[in-house]
Design an enzyme around this catalytic site. Structure first.
Site, mmCIF file in Angstrom:
data_model
loop_
_atom_site.group_PDB
_atom_site.id
_atom_site.type_symbol
_atom_site.label_atom_id
_atom_site.label_comp_id
_atom_site.label_asym_id
_atom_site.label_seq_id
_atom_site.Cartn_x
_atom_site.Cartn_y
_atom_site.Cartn_z
ATOM 1 N N SER A 16 0.852 -1.198 0.000
ATOM 2 C CA SER A 16 0.000 0.000 0.000
ATOM 3 C C SER A 16 0.881 1.238 0.000
ATOM 4 C CB SER A 16 -0.848 0.051 1.267
ATOM 5 O OG SER A 16 -1.578 -1.118 1.414
ATOM 6 N N HIS B 131 -5.262 -1.847 -4.688
ATOM 7 C CA HIS B 131 -4.379 -2.970 -5.000
ATOM 8 C C HIS B 131 -4.579 -3.485 -6.430
ATOM 9 C CE1 HIS B 131 -2.331 -3.911 -1.179
ATOM 10 N NE2 HIS B 131 -3.383 -3.337 -0.629
ATOM 11 N N HIS C 169 -4.073 -10.998 -0.790
ATOM 12 C CA HIS C 169 -4.046 -11.218 0.663
ATOM 13 C C HIS C 169 -4.880 -12.443 1.031
ATOM 14 C CE1 HIS C 169 -3.252 -6.908 0.067
ATOM 15 N NE2 HIS C 169 -2.484 -7.011 1.152
ATOM 16 N N TYR D 10 -6.803 -12.734 3.509
ATOM 17 C CA TYR D 10 -8.143 -12.375 3.990
ATOM 18 C C TYR D 10 -9.146 -12.201 2.862
ATOM 19 C CZ TYR D 10 -6.592 -7.585 2.932
ATOM 20 O OH TYR D 10 -6.115 -6.475 2.312
ATOM 21 N N GLU D 11 -8.666 -12.167 1.622
ATOM 22 C CA GLU D 11 -9.604 -12.061 0.506
ATOM 23 C C GLU D 11 -10.306 -13.384 0.232
ATOM 24 O OE1 GLU D 11 -8.082 -9.423 -2.831
ATOM 25 O OE2 GLU D 11 -6.300 -9.647 -1.601
ATOM 26 N N ALA E 196 2.618 -1.813 4.064
ATOM 27 C CA ALA E 196 2.241 -0.829 5.079
ATOM 28 C C ALA E 196 1.940 -1.636 6.335
ATOM 29 C CB ALA E 196 1.020 -0.047 4.640
ATOM 30 N N MET F 161 -0.784 -7.607 7.359
ATOM 31 C CA MET F 161 -1.636 -8.709 6.883
ATOM 32 C C MET F 161 -1.043 -9.380 5.641
ATOM 33 S SD MET F 161 -5.247 -6.691 7.251
ATOM 34 C CE MET F 161 -5.575 -5.603 8.645
ATOM 35 N N SER F 162 0.258 -9.257 5.468
ATOM 36 C CA SER F 162 0.883 -9.830 4.261
ATOM 37 C C SER F 162 2.325 -10.229 4.577
ATOM 38 C CB SER F 162 0.884 -8.791 3.133
ATOM 39 O OG SER F 162 1.732 -7.715 3.474
ATOM 40 N N ASN G 3 0.681 3.704 10.684
ATOM 41 C CA ASN G 3 -0.108 4.105 11.871
ATOM 42 C C ASN G 3 0.486 3.404 13.080
ATOM 43 O OD1 ASN G 3 -1.464 1.711 10.314
ATOM 44 N ND2 ASN G 3 -2.000 1.401 12.463
ATOM 45 N N HIS H 205 -8.765 2.045 6.849
ATOM 46 C CA HIS H 205 -7.946 1.740 5.669
ATOM 47 C C HIS H 205 -7.509 3.037 4.982
ATOM 48 C CE1 HIS H 205 -6.387 -0.445 2.264
ATOM 49 N NE2 HIS H 205 -7.232 0.122 1.432
HETATM 50 N N1 HPA Z 1 -2.602 -3.660 11.578
HETATM 51 C C1 HPA Z 1 -2.548 -4.572 10.599
HETATM 52 N N2 HPA Z 1 -2.230 -4.275 9.352
HETATM 53 C C2 HPA Z 1 -1.929 -3.009 9.066
HETATM 54 C C3 HPA Z 1 -1.965 -1.994 10.041
HETATM 55 C C4 HPA Z 1 -2.318 -2.344 11.377
HETATM 56 O O1 HPA Z 1 -2.367 -1.518 12.302
HETATM 57 N N3 HPA Z 1 -1.597 -0.834 9.426
HETATM 58 C C5 HPA Z 1 -1.357 -1.150 8.125
HETATM 59 N N4 HPA Z 1 -1.548 -2.457 7.902
#
Ligand code: HPA
Length: 277
Positions: A31, A62, A84, A86-87, A114, A212-213, A236, A248
């Protein structure tokens, strides 16, 4: 033939109908690095949708394609958009693109993402060199009959993130005045962000960043003997570390802000990798 290998080789043959490009390095753009193509002398592009059987991402931001080109005369393939877990894809489909780039010829895999900062000394916008990882809850992509053509049943994981590549990234960061954190990246499945209690748990486990990747991709690439490195953009601070809820959009905005520095670091690092290729 093994089903997974069969699908992979079919995708490979399809790619070869479009291009005989042989990358030496493969870059997965996370991202915020979506505009990275501007750093590359692009030779051609191949939308994932044109490769029968290839898992096509559904996440906004994406949009998926391979970009073939050169950085400082080094042939690279970039994945703009990843898949991902989760998809809803099988884990073998999640790692298929990385394996495919390995089959195309890439010796080095540069993973970017990210991530949420778990280490309390991190700030949104920091870049983190991935030194190691923790896989949590996403299935191991090597489960099932081993694909002997790719690697061994029980791969060693003691140096997944190549030490020489790490050193070259540190040097590239230093020479370009880009400050660089270092740490351990943890992959959870998502798609929900973590709870504050989970973040506390991750910190106790030794994690510095969460996403998540990436980890499953690194496991598959390590299995087939690629040299791996990775950088997280801390978009973040993770759940419970600030008062504000996570979205997101916030992740994408922060990643977009860091994008020029992130892109510069990736490019300058890849230029240095030339010495190893
Ligand atoms: N958690 C999980 N995945 C993420 C986050 C997060 O805080 N920020 C960006 N991808």
């Amino acid at each position: 033939m093994n089903e997974i290998y069969d699908k992979l080789t079919k995708c490979y043959q399809r790619v070869r109908e479009y291009t005989d490009f042989k990358p030496l390095a493969a870059i997965v753009l996370g991202s915020g690095l979506g505009d990275y193509a501007s750093q590359i002398r692009v030779e051609s592009e191949l939308p994932y949708g044109q490769i029968d059987g290839f898992p096509v991402s559904t996440v906004p931001g994406h949009a998926g394609k391979f970009i073939f080109g050169t950085i400082d005369d080094i042939p690279v393939v970039c994945m703009k958009g990843r898949v991902h877990y989760y998809e809803g894809y099988d884990i073998s489909d999640v790692v298929l693109p990385v394996r495919l780039m390995g089959l195309m010829g890439a010796k080095i895999l540069f993973l970017t993402n990210a991530a949420g900062g778990v280490n309390p000394s991190f700030h949104a916008g920091d870049l983190m060199l991935i030194r190691d990882h923790i896989a949590l809850f996403a299935p191991n992509p090597l489960i099932g009959p081993n694909v002997e053509e790719l690697g061994v049943r029980f791969p060693d994981m003691s140096t997944v993130y190549d030490r020489q590549l790490q050193e070259l990234i540190r040097t590239a960061a230093g020479e370009n005045d880009i400050s660089l954190q270092e740490g351990v990246y943890t992959q959870l499945t998502g798609p929900s962000f973590e709870s504050p209690a989970e973040i506390k748990m991750l910190r106790l486990l030794g994690a510095d960043a969460v996403g998540m990747s990436t980890v499953v991709e690194a496991i598959a690439a390590n299995h087939m003997g690629m040299r791996i490195c990775g950088i997280s953009c801390i978009s973040n601070l993770a759940a419970g570390m600030t008062e504000s809820p996570l979205t997101h959009e916030e992740v994408q905005e922060a990643a977009d802000l860091a994008a020029p520095r992130f892109a510069k670091l990736v490019t300058e690092s890849v230029k240095k990798f030339g010495a190893l290729l």
